[in-house]
Motif scaffolding. Structure first.
Motif, mmCIF file in Angstrom:
data_model
loop_
_atom_site.group_PDB
_atom_site.id
_atom_site.type_symbol
_atom_site.label_atom_id
_atom_site.label_comp_id
_atom_site.label_asym_id
_atom_site.label_seq_id
_atom_site.Cartn_x
_atom_site.Cartn_y
_atom_site.Cartn_z
ATOM 1 N N VAL A 10 17.883 13.485 -1.373
ATOM 2 C CA VAL A 10 19.065 13.573 -2.243
ATOM 3 C C VAL A 10 18.802 12.850 -3.560
ATOM 4 O O VAL A 10 19.168 13.322 -4.638
ATOM 5 C CB VAL A 10 20.300 12.976 -1.536
ATOM 6 N N SER A 11 18.154 11.675 -3.461
ATOM 7 C CA SER A 11 17.848 10.891 -4.663
ATOM 8 C C SER A 11 16.510 10.188 -4.474
ATOM 9 O O SER A 11 16.408 9.227 -3.704
ATOM 10 C CB SER A 11 18.952 9.856 -4.924
ATOM 11 N N SER A 12 15.495 10.660 -5.178
ATOM 12 C CA SER A 12 14.151 10.088 -5.032
ATOM 13 C C SER A 12 14.048 8.676 -5.589
ATOM 14 O O SER A 12 13.069 7.975 -5.343
ATOM 15 C CB SER A 12 13.123 10.985 -5.723
ATOM 16 N N ASN A 13 15.044 8.244 -6.348
ATOM 17 C CA ASN A 13 15.041 6.891 -6.915
ATOM 18 C C ASN A 13 15.926 5.915 -6.135
ATOM 19 O O ASN A 13 16.223 4.826 -6.621
ATOM 20 C CB ASN A 13 15.500 6.924 -8.381
ATOM 21 N N PHE A 14 16.317 6.322 -4.932
ATOM 22 C CA PHE A 14 17.213 5.484 -4.128
ATOM 23 C C PHE A 14 16.391 4.398 -3.423
ATOM 24 O O PHE A 14 15.826 4.606 -2.354
ATOM 25 C CB PHE A 14 17.950 6.354 -3.112
ATOM 26 N N LEU A 15 16.308 3.222 -4.045
ATOM 27 C CA LEU A 15 15.418 2.160 -3.570
ATOM 28 C C LEU A 15 15.787 1.662 -2.181
ATOM 29 O O LEU A 15 14.905 1.334 -1.373
ATOM 30 C CB LEU A 15 15.417 0.995 -4.570
ATOM 31 N N SER A 16 17.084 1.606 -1.884
ATOM 32 C CA SER A 16 17.508 1.124 -0.558
ATOM 33 C C SER A 16 16.965 2.028 0.548
ATOM 34 O O SER A 16 16.623 1.572 1.628
ATOM 35 C CB SER A 16 19.029 1.070 -0.477
ATOM 36 N N GLY A 17 16.879 3.333 0.250
ATOM 37 C CA GLY A 17 16.319 4.269 1.227
ATOM 38 C C GLY A 17 14.866 3.962 1.522
ATOM 39 O O GLY A 17 14.428 3.985 2.672
ATOM 40 N N LYS A 76 4.380 3.806 -3.049
ATOM 41 C CA LYS A 76 5.299 4.677 -3.786
ATOM 42 C C LYS A 76 6.328 3.838 -4.557
ATOM 43 O O LYS A 76 6.663 4.141 -5.705
ATOM 44 C CB LYS A 76 6.032 5.616 -2.828
ATOM 45 N N LEU A 77 6.823 2.797 -3.894
ATOM 46 C CA LEU A 77 7.816 1.941 -4.537
ATOM 47 C C LEU A 77 7.214 1.154 -5.686
ATOM 48 O O LEU A 77 7.855 0.932 -6.715
ATOM 49 C CB LEU A 77 8.401 0.969 -3.505
ATOM 50 N N LEU A 78 5.961 0.720 -5.526
ATOM 51 C CA LEU A 78 5.310 -0.068 -6.575
ATOM 52 C C LEU A 78 5.093 0.746 -7.845
ATOM 53 O O LEU A 78 4.990 0.186 -8.933
ATOM 54 C CB LEU A 78 3.978 -0.630 -6.066
#
Length: 312
Positions: free
Chosen positions: A108-115, A138-140
């Motif tokens: 739904v949201s590729s920038n959803f950090l909590s996910g 990926k997060l880094l």
């Protein structure tokens, strides 16, 4: 069909506001009552359903909370709904289903950090360390200056036995935050595991003497590495400080006894080894040290007594 739909909607909103007030005051059951009243009037009131899921989750009613979030997720394009549904699955021990929900939140949201973060924790619980590293990388890309991510990556690499890679990751984190205590502790530990004792000692000295990280584990490892490099004065200082935190720690008492033996304070060392045996009568290393000390003191009968205990 509702007779007065606009009035029903307003009343439902009023109940939701009352529920918010109860939540603010920590009155979960009262909040749940008002949310149910709102849903009686507006069964498709998404905010009320979301709040009901949160309240039920807080009350430990995980299965009921899951039902609320599953209803929301049927048509949801909100990653937060999928995240909370995933949390419900995770709390009920179903990490595989939780992962699917976290993946959906990221669809739904590729920038959803909590996910990403919850997915990492879930994969870690499943022991899927390679996948954890992939997600952290990926997060880094999105948060290249995130020190907690470097710390988590280094911890996973250490757990996998990849000490050199873990140390490299720690150093990358320290370039961003040079005096991050948790990173420095991990660096000292990794250097210790790699046999780089002098560098490890320098790291623990910085951590303890400069930054005041008087944690029990920090003092214990610091004392151990100082003993290895022959800095008995600093080692004893760290042990004495640690014993003020935990005076029945067998490892600390044993380290103290060893240092006293190096200093040839044999009678004092005996006291510490005997204190260990009061805590654990079968601690073989302490029994052997006591026998050694008695032998060095020329008290052969006592030495034989303790050597015999090793064979029982």
């Amino acid at each position: 069909m509702k007779k007065y739909p606009r009035i029903s909607s307003l009343e439902a909103t009023t109940y939701v506001l009352r529920a918010y007030r109860m939540l603010y005051e920590g009155k979960l059951l009262e909040a749940l009552y008002y949310i149910n009243e709102a849903l009686e009037l507006e069964e498709d009131f998404k905010l009320a359903l979301f709040l009901k899921g949160l309240i039920l989750q807080a009350l430990g009613e995980i299965e009921k909370a899951k039902e609320c979030f599953e209803l929301l997720c049927k048509e949801s394009k909100n990653p937060i709904d999928w995240m909370f549904l995933g949390q419900c699955y995770a709390m009920s021990g179903d990490c595989s289903s939780a992962l699917k929900c976290y993946d959906k939140s990221l669809e739904v949201s590729s920038n959803f950090l909590s996910g990403y973060i919850l997915k990492i924790l879930c994969l870690e619980n499943l022991g899927e360390y390679e996948k954890v590293l992939d997600e952290i990388d990926k997060l880094l890309v999105k948060a290249s200056n995130s020190v907690p991510l470097y710390l988590k990556k280094a911890e996973i690499l250490k757990r996998m036995g990849k000490y050199e890679d873990a140390l490299d990751t720690v150093n990358r984190g320290l370039k961003i935050y040079p005096y991050h205590k948790s990173l420095l502790f991990l660096k000292g530990l990794l250097l210790f595991r790699l046999g780089h004792f002098k560098e490890s000692a320098e790291t623990f000295k910085t951590l303890i003497d400069k930054l005041g990280a008087y944690w029990l584990e920090t003092l214990k490892y610091g004392a151990e590495v100082m003993t290895i490099i022959g800095d008995y004065e600093t080692a004893e200082k760290y042990i004495d400080r640690a014993l003020k935190i935990r005076d029945d720690d067998i490892e600390l008492l044993y380290q103290k006894g060893i240092i006293l033996m190096y200093k040839n304070e044999l009678e004092e060392a005996l006291k510490y080894f005997k204190k260990i045996l009061k805590l654990d009568p079968n601690y073989l290393k302490a029994i052997l040290r006591i026998a050694n000390i008695y032998e060095r003191l020329g008290k052969l009968n006592e030495a034989i007594e303790y050597y015999n205990k090793l064979n029982k």
